[in-house]
Design a protein around this motif. Sequence first.
Motif, PDB file in Angstrom:
ATOM      1  N   THR A 107     -55.219-112.548  14.375  1.00 22.74           N
ATOM      2  CA  THR A 107     -54.554-113.816  14.104  1.00 22.74           C
ATOM      3  C   THR A 107     -55.565-114.918  14.361  1.00 22.74           C
ATOM      4  N   GLU A 108     -55.374-116.022  13.691  1.00 28.24           N
ATOM      5  CA  GLU A 108     -56.277-117.160  13.858  1.00 28.24           C
ATOM      6  C   GLU A 108     -55.392-118.397  13.951  1.00 28.24           C
ATOM      7  N   GLY A 109     -55.552-119.175  15.025  1.00 28.69           N
ATOM      8  CA  GLY A 109     -54.699-120.349  15.198  1.00 28.69           C
ATOM      9  C   GLY A 109     -53.233-119.939  15.238  1.00 28.69           C
ATOM     10  N   ASP A 110     -52.358-120.814  14.831  1.00 26.95           N
ATOM     11  CA  ASP A 110     -50.920-120.557  14.874  1.00 26.95           C
ATOM     12  C   ASP A 110     -50.385-119.929  13.601  1.00 26.95           C
TER      13      ASP A 110
ATOM     14  N   VAL B 134     -53.434-115.065   9.520  1.00 28.65           N
ATOM     15  CA  VAL B 134     -53.786-113.683   9.820  1.00 28.65           C
ATOM     16  C   VAL B 134     -54.995-113.376   8.940  1.00 28.65           C
ATOM     17  N   VAL B 135     -56.059-112.848   9.553  1.00 29.14           N
ATOM     18  CA  VAL B 135     -57.281-112.600   8.803  1.00 29.14           C
ATOM     19  C   VAL B 135     -57.638-111.113   8.872  1.00 29.14           C
ATOM     20  N   VAL B 136     -57.879-110.526   7.709  1.00 27.09           N
ATOM     21  CA  VAL B 136     -58.229-109.113   7.602  1.00 27.09           C
ATOM     22  C   VAL B 136     -59.603-109.012   6.947  1.00 27.09           C
ATOM     23  N   THR B 137     -60.499-108.193   7.504  1.00 25.31           N
ATOM     24  CA  THR B 137     -61.748-107.920   6.792  1.00 25.31           C
ATOM     25  C   THR B 137     -61.915-106.401   6.667  1.00 25.31           C
ATOM     26  N   ARG B 138     -62.624-105.999   5.611  1.00 24.09           N
ATOM     27  CA  ARG B 138     -62.840-104.565   5.382  1.00 24.09           C
ATOM     28  C   ARG B 138     -64.064-104.426   4.475  1.00 24.09           C
ATOM     29  N   ARG B 139     -64.933-103.466   4.788  1.00 29.08           N
ATOM     30  CA  ARG B 139     -66.083-103.194   3.928  1.00 29.08           C
ATOM     31  C   ARG B 139     -65.769-102.029   2.999  1.00 29.08           C
TER      32      ARG B 139
ATOM     33  N   LEU C   7     -67.935-106.859   1.140  1.00 31.54           N
ATOM     34  CA  LEU C   7     -67.149-107.274   2.300  1.00 31.54           C
ATOM     35  C   LEU C   7     -65.964-108.070   1.774  1.00 31.54           C
ATOM     36  N   MET C   8     -64.759-107.521   1.987  1.00 31.79           N
ATOM     37  CA  MET C   8     -63.548-108.222   1.580  1.00 31.79           C
ATOM     38  C   MET C   8     -62.969-108.969   2.773  1.00 31.79           C
ATOM     39  N   THR C   9     -62.587-110.222   2.551  1.00 31.16           N
ATOM     40  CA  THR C   9     -61.914-110.997   3.594  1.00 31.16           C
ATOM     41  C   THR C   9     -60.606-111.519   3.015  1.00 31.16           C
ATOM     42  N   MET C  10     -59.496-111.189   3.682  1.00 27.96           N
ATOM     43  CA  MET C  10     -58.191-111.652   3.218  1.00 27.96           C
ATOM     44  C   MET C  10     -57.606-112.567   4.291  1.00 27.96           C
ATOM     45  N   ARG C  11     -57.355-113.797   3.896  1.00 27.01           N
ATOM     46  CA  ARG C  11     -56.871-114.783   4.867  1.00 27.01           C
ATOM     47  C   ARG C  11     -55.473-115.220   4.468  1.00 27.01           C
TER      48      ARG C  11
ATOM     49  N   ALA D  23     -42.281-113.720  12.192  1.00 22.79           N
ATOM     50  CA  ALA D  23     -41.240-113.038  11.416  1.00 22.79           C
ATOM     51  C   ALA D  23     -41.863-112.131  10.361  1.00 22.79           C
ATOM     52  N   MET D  24     -42.944-112.600   9.727  1.00 17.88           N
ATOM     53  CA  MET D  24     -43.625-111.799   8.707  1.00 17.88           C
ATOM     54  C   MET D  24     -44.159-110.515   9.331  1.00 17.88           C
ATOM     55  N   LEU D  25     -44.799-110.647  10.488  1.00 19.60           N
ATOM     56  CA  LEU D  25     -45.364-109.469  11.143  1.00 19.60           C
ATOM     57  C   LEU D  25     -44.263-108.525  11.600  1.00 19.60           C
ATOM     58  N   SER D  26     -43.145-109.070  12.067  1.00 22.23           N
ATOM     59  CA  SER D  26     -42.067-108.205  12.549  1.00 22.23           C
ATOM     60  C   SER D  26     -41.394-107.492  11.379  1.00 22.23           C
ATOM     61  N   THR D  27     -41.289-108.190  10.245  1.00 25.52           N
ATOM     62  CA  THR D  27     -40.717-107.586   9.040  1.00 25.52           C
ATOM     63  C   THR D  27     -41.549-106.377   8.639  1.00 25.52           C
ATOM     64  N   ASN D  28     -42.870-106.583   8.712  1.00 22.05           N
ATOM     65  CA  ASN D  28     -43.795-105.514   8.413  1.00 22.05           C
ATOM     66  C   ASN D  28     -43.586-104.330   9.341  1.00 22.05           C
ATOM     67  N   MET D  29     -43.307-104.667  10.605  1.00 22.73           N
ATOM     68  CA  MET D  29     -43.119-103.609  11.588  1.00 22.73           C
ATOM     69  C   MET D  29     -41.855-102.818  11.295  1.00 22.73           C
ATOM     70  N   GLU D  30     -40.792-103.521  10.904  1.00 30.41           N
ATOM     71  CA  GLU D  30     -39.556-102.820  10.551  1.00 30.41           C
ATOM     72  C   GLU D  30     -39.835-101.832   9.438  1.00 30.41           C
ATOM     73  N   HIS D  31     -40.599-102.302   8.440  1.00 29.99           N
ATOM     74  CA  HIS D  31     -40.955-101.478   7.296  1.00 29.99           C
ATOM     75  C   HIS D  31     -41.763-100.271   7.771  1.00 29.99           C
ATOM     76  N   GLY D  32     -42.735-100.521   8.645  1.00 25.96           N
ATOM     77  CA  GLY D  32     -43.584 -99.446   9.156  1.00 25.96           C
ATOM     78  C   GLY D  32     -42.784 -98.418   9.940  1.00 25.96           C
ATOM     79  N   MET D  33     -41.863 -98.911  10.770  1.00 26.52           N
ATOM     80  CA  MET D  33     -41.057 -98.003  11.575  1.00 26.52           C
ATOM     81  C   MET D  33     -40.133 -97.183  10.692  1.00 26.52           C
ATOM     82  N   GLU D  34     -39.545 -97.845   9.716  1.00 29.68           N
ATOM     83  CA  GLU D  34     -38.667 -97.167   8.763  1.00 29.68           C
ATOM     84  C   GLU D  34     -39.417 -96.014   8.098  1.00 29.68           C
ATOM     85  N   ALA D  35     -40.647 -96.292   7.668  1.00 28.03           N
ATOM     86  CA  ALA D  35     -41.446 -95.262   7.006  1.00 28.03           C
ATOM     87  C   ALA D  35     -41.741 -94.110   7.961  1.00 28.03           C
ATOM     88  N   SER D  36     -42.002 -94.453   9.222  1.00 32.83           N
ATOM     89  CA  SER D  36     -42.284 -93.400  10.200  1.00 32.83           C
ATOM     90  C   SER D  36     -41.076 -92.495  10.376  1.00 32.83           C
TER      91      SER D  36
END
Lengths: 108, 162
Positions: B8-11, B14-19, B118-122, B133-146
């Motif tokens: 996370t960055e600031g308030d 969310v920043v993702v990087t991947r090579r 190098l991909m950067t997604m901000r 809320a966005m992150l928690s929604t994602n978590m619900e989805h992740g848990m559901e899949a599990s």
Amino acid sequence: MTSLDAAFSALADPTRRAILARLALGEATVMELVEPFELTQPAISRHLKVLEGAGLIVRRVEGTKRPCRLAPSAVTEIDQWLSVLRRALEANYGRLDQVLANMNPKKK
Amino acid sequence: MSKLTLKTEGDRHVVVTRRFAAPPEAVYRAHTEPELIQKWMLGPEGWTMPVCVNEARPGGKIRYEWTNGAGGGFYVTGEYVELVPFSRLVHVERMHMPDATPDNHVETTFAPDGTGTLMTMRMTLPDAATRAAMLSTNMEHGMEASYVRLETTLTSSPAING
């Protein structure tokens, strides 16, 4: 784990997510939340009770008012949520590595 | 070794990087061509994307629909704001579960990195609570899949016990 479950069900409701979004801007009383959400005061109070029970907000007493604000623990939950997002992304990008390898076999 | 960074960055960010071991053009195409997107942008194991609309032009529509094949599903809609082939994508998106989440503004860049990318997604959310809320929604989805995966494991391996 139980507090996490309570947080999930609390966050499953769009009105409660919107209330949290409002509280992220600063403390608010029930009456201050009634107006923007166009809900009755008892309805807002019910949502606040759920959010409080889930540990996402805290309330203090100020005369007859009980202003609410985001709980510090609501912020620390974010770390756990990030780890789930990380797993989903790692699965995605692991597959993308395969897609990329198949796209360009001759240039290797 | 994980090549992914996620923070996370600031308030509101969310920043993702991947090579990736492929040039920016290939990684960019894998983000904009539906038949390629459908092969990898699936989230947790067991999910598929039967509907994938990706109109790679300014104002172009995005629509991704996911299903777990067991009645579970949700979709994302969005619009492209800006595209610079093969280096930069800007779009807004929202999840529908079924209520729409507030807009997530996403900038994805693809920079040459040796022979790879190098991909950067901000991601930028309207405020801290919406990000939560966005992150928690994602978590619900992740848990559901599990849970779905767990169920599949349990029902498909009757002889494993003991």
